[in-house]
Design a protein around this motif. Structure first.
Motif, PDB file in Angstrom:
ATOM      1  N   LEU A 143       0.834  -1.282  -0.048  1.00 32.82           N
ATOM      2  CA  LEU A 143      -0.222  -0.012  -0.103  1.00 32.82           C
ATOM      3  C   LEU A 143       1.020   1.196   0.139  1.00 32.82           C
ATOM      4  O   LEU A 143       1.980   1.456   0.504  1.00 32.82           O
ATOM      5  N   GLU A 144       0.380   2.303  -0.623  1.00 29.48           N
ATOM      6  CA  GLU A 144       1.086   3.396  -0.530  1.00 29.48           C
ATOM      7  C   GLU A 144       0.490   4.386   0.805  1.00 29.48           C
ATOM      8  O   GLU A 144       0.096   5.233   0.452  1.00 29.48           O
ATOM      9  N   LYS A 145       0.879   3.772   1.899  1.00 32.04           N
ATOM     10  CA  LYS A 145       0.693   4.322   3.158  1.00 32.04           C
ATOM     11  C   LYS A 145       1.690   3.973   4.073  1.00 32.04           C
ATOM     12  O   LYS A 145       2.448   3.015   3.798  1.00 32.04           O
ATOM     13  N   SER A 146       1.631   4.949   5.015  1.00 30.24           N
ATOM     14  CA  SER A 146       2.740   4.623   5.971  1.00 30.24           C
ATOM     15  C   SER A 146       2.256   3.449   6.869  1.00 30.24           C
ATOM     16  O   SER A 146       1.246   3.235   7.143  1.00 30.24           O
ATOM     17  N   ALA A 147       3.443   2.774   7.646  1.00 28.87           N
ATOM     18  CA  ALA A 147       2.894   1.779   8.525  1.00 28.87           C
ATOM     19  C   ALA A 147       2.079   2.336   9.595  1.00 28.87           C
ATOM     20  O   ALA A 147       1.089   1.524  10.117  1.00 28.87           O
ATOM     21  N   GLU A 148       2.111   3.629   9.990  1.00 26.46           N
ATOM     22  CA  GLU A 148       1.267   4.208  11.023  1.00 26.46           C
ATOM     23  C   GLU A 148       0.078   4.310  10.657  1.00 26.46           C
ATOM     24  O   GLU A 148      -0.935   3.807  11.360  1.00 26.46           O
ATOM     25  N   GLU A 149      -0.118   4.803   9.456  1.00 23.60           N
ATOM     26  CA  GLU A 149      -1.726   4.560   8.822  1.00 23.60           C
ATOM     27  C   GLU A 149      -2.266   3.322   8.875  1.00 23.60           C
ATOM     28  O   GLU A 149      -3.289   3.288   9.055  1.00 23.60           O
TER      29      GLU A 149
END
Length: 129
Positions: free
Chosen positions: A10-16
């Protein structure tokens, strides 16, 4: 019995991603389209699919930004479903679902195919979030 879903990027941070999975209401977004029931109650949710008994999953473990593990509320079918989160770089994260269950051989034979399909559907739908 162990079933590993495909790894999804995914094009998201691990936090997101961790924050998304920490809110159990969000699991409805990755459930199969034919879900008949979905109810969140505190640290657990109940879901029902056609031809299957309703299942309650309880939040068992959270490791910040790397893992969310759910487990069956009933000891009749002991299993866990873990989302392993691995940040590759900023705003790019891999997720892999891992199902682990302790079933007798007859039960395992009966449920392996539908469970594999279920984990596959969840994995596919994670790619859409």
């Amino acid at each position: 019995m162990n079933i590993n879903g495909n790894t999804v990027t995914l094009e998201k941070s691990a936090e997101e991603v961790f924050t998304f999975f920490s809110d159990l209401n969000n699991f409805k977004e990755i459930m199969p389209e034919n879900i008949q029931k979905f109810e969140v109650d505190g640290d657990s949710f109940l879901f029902g699919l056609p031809g299957m008994p309703e299942i309650r999953l309880v939040l068992k473990e959270k490791t910040e930004f790397s893992n969310i593990t759910l487990g069956a509320a009933s000891s009749k079918l002991p299993f866990t479903l873990a989302a392993n989160i691995n940040e590759i770089k900023e705003n790019k994260t891999e997720i892999e679902l891992k199902f682990e269950g302790d079933f007798n051989p007859m039960m395992a034979m009966m449920i392996k195919k539908p469970l594999t399909k279920f984990v596959g559907t969840l994995t596919e739908n994670i790619g859409k979030i």
